[in-house]
Write an enzyme that holds these catalytic residues in place. Structure first.
Site, PDB file in Angstrom:
ATOM      1  N   ASP A  42      54.183  52.388 -67.057  1.00  0.00           N
ATOM      2  CA  ASP A  42      53.299  52.595 -65.581  1.00  0.00           C
ATOM      3  C   ASP A  42      54.222  52.934 -64.671  1.00  0.00           C
ATOM      4  OD1 ASP A  42      54.670  50.233 -65.020  1.00  0.00           O
ATOM      5  OD2 ASP A  42      52.830  48.962 -64.633  1.00  0.00           O
ATOM      6  N   SER A  43      55.388  53.076 -64.616  1.00  0.00           N
ATOM      7  CA  SER A  43      56.415  53.677 -63.709  1.00  0.00           C
ATOM      8  C   SER A  43      55.801  55.057 -63.409  1.00  0.00           C
ATOM      9  CB  SER A  43      57.639  53.743 -63.983  1.00  0.00           C
ATOM     10  OG  SER A  43      58.058  54.198 -65.285  1.00  0.00           O
ATOM     11  N   ASP A  81      52.545  51.012 -71.976  1.00  0.00           N
ATOM     12  CA  ASP A  81      52.653  49.927 -70.817  1.00  0.00           C
ATOM     13  C   ASP A  81      51.088  49.497 -70.471  1.00  0.00           C
ATOM     14  OD1 ASP A  81      54.458  48.377 -69.526  1.00  0.00           O
ATOM     15  OD2 ASP A  81      54.753  49.872 -67.908  1.00  0.00           O
ATOM     16  N   LYS A 110      53.116  47.038 -74.044  1.00  0.00           N
ATOM     17  CA  LYS A 110      53.902  45.966 -73.175  1.00  0.00           C
ATOM     18  C   LYS A 110      52.958  45.191 -71.967  1.00  0.00           C
ATOM     19  CE  LYS A 110      57.320  47.689 -70.355  1.00  0.00           C
ATOM     20  NZ  LYS A 110      56.788  47.024 -68.752  1.00  0.00           N
ATOM     21  N   GLU A 112      53.640  42.746 -68.765  1.00  0.00           N
ATOM     22  CA  GLU A 112      54.520  42.128 -67.774  1.00  0.00           C
ATOM     23  C   GLU A 112      53.897  40.355 -67.768  1.00  0.00           C
ATOM     24  OE1 GLU A 112      54.885  43.810 -63.807  1.00  0.00           O
ATOM     25  OE2 GLU A 112      55.530  45.707 -64.811  1.00  0.00           O
ATOM     26  N   GLU A 179      63.924  42.885 -66.797  1.00  0.00           N
ATOM     27  CA  GLU A 179      64.186  43.626 -65.657  1.00  0.00           C
ATOM     28  C   GLU A 179      64.904  42.808 -64.247  1.00  0.00           C
ATOM     29  OE1 GLU A 179      61.090  46.188 -64.614  1.00  0.00           O
ATOM     30  OE2 GLU A 179      62.049  47.149 -62.753  1.00  0.00           O
TER      31      GLU A 179
HETATM   32  O1  KIV Z   1      57.103  51.264 -66.350  1.00  0.00           O
HETATM   33  C1  KIV Z   1      58.205  51.013 -66.519  1.00  0.00           C
HETATM   34  O2  KIV Z   1      58.759  52.342 -66.868  1.00  0.00           O
HETATM   35  C2  KIV Z   1      58.918  50.011 -67.098  1.00  0.00           C
HETATM   36  C3  KIV Z   1      60.359  50.006 -67.309  1.00  0.00           C
HETATM   37  C4  KIV Z   1      60.865  49.785 -65.997  1.00  0.00           C
HETATM   38  C5  KIV Z   1      60.919  48.963 -68.120  1.00  0.00           C
HETATM   39  O3  KIV Z   1      58.254  48.906 -67.179  1.00  0.00           O
END
Ligand code: KIV
Length: 261
Positions: A42-43, A81, A110, A112, A179
């Site tokens: 989600d970056s 994500d 993924k 968090e 992280e």
């Molecule tokens: O969103 C992302 O790119 C991430 C990485 C920083 C692990 O979660």
């Protein structure tokens, strides 16, 4: 050969895993077969959409980008994500994760969070959705914590992170991203669980590394986090190339005899 959950688990204590983010088919194709895992992070909300944090990313955006990445990287294990607000309870998480699995070719999602998200991870795993955990500095907590705060700075916090990792592993996650933690914390977490621990800003004593592609290839030039190594100066290369193109257009050097019908 494309990794599987089995080969990812086997990598623990045998070889280091390489994960990279990707958001589109173009770059995913370039990373395909090179990285072990691709994360559609989600970056993308920051580096692709230009927002200041990840919080406004939606499940629809993640699905769109995951499909693009799946189209580009057919030989790589792909993780989508789950964005902020899409796994607030088991029912919501399951609905959204099923949507991701139905509408994309993602191999895993993924999530968090540590102990507080273990029940959600278990629900997804119980319903045949493979899950990667994410503990330590959690970008989705950016606003609630008032910024990005490095974790694992003292014994007590390291213990708490280990509890998080164990809870996420017991819930069924086959891999954990850790992280923004001190190297000692990364090492202690990796030693405490049997699943691979992939670090980002977590030092070298973990089971693998992940970097955001636009940081690692130097396309994002607004700031460079301390833990990033730039393997290419993408921003300078692109800016120079566009300047050359502009010069050629202005001087009528482009197109030439061979570049026209
Ligand atoms: O969103 C992302 O790119 C991430 C990485 C920083 C692990 O979660």
């Amino acid at each position: 050969m494309k990794q599987t959950i089995g080969s990812i688990l086997k990598a623990k204590n045998n070889r280091k895993l390489t994960m990279i983010t990707a958001y589109d088919a173009l770059f995913a194709r370039l990373f395909d077969g090179k990285a072990d895992l691709i994360l559609v992070g989600d970056s993308l909300n920051m580096s692709f959409a230009g927002e200041k944090d990840t919080l406004s990313a939606t499940i629809e955006q993640m699905i769109y980008h995951t499909n693009a990445v799946c189209n580009g990287a057919r030989n790589t294990f792909i993780i989508c994500d789950m964005p902020f607000g899409t796994y607030t309870d088991e029912k919501i998480a399951l609905e959204n994760a099923i949507k991701v699995f139905r509408e994309t070719g993602a191999d895993a999602v993924k999530i968090e969070g540590g102990r507080s998200k273990a029940h959600i991870i278990k629900t997804l795993c119980d319903n045949s959705i493979a899950v990667v955990g994410h503990i330590g500095l959690l970008p989705q907590n950016f606003r609630s914590e008032g910024g990005y705060k490095v974790k694992g700075k003292d014994e007590e916090n390291i213990k708490s992170l280990i509890e998080d990792a164990k809870a996420v592993e017991s819930a069924g996650a086959f891999c954990i991203v850790v992280e923004g933690v001190k190297e000692e914390a990364g090492e202690a977490i990796a030693k405490a669980v049997n699943v691979p621990v992939i670090g980002i800003g977590a030092g070298v004593k973990v089971d693998g590394q992940v970097l955001v592609w636009s940081d690692m290839l130097g396309f994002f030039d607004e700031f460079t986090p301390k833990f990033v190594r730039k393997y290419l100066d993408g921003a300078t290369l692109v800016k120079n190339a566009v300047e050359s193109y502009k010069n050629d257009v202005e001087n009528q050097n482009f197109p030439n005899e061979n570049e026209k019908y």
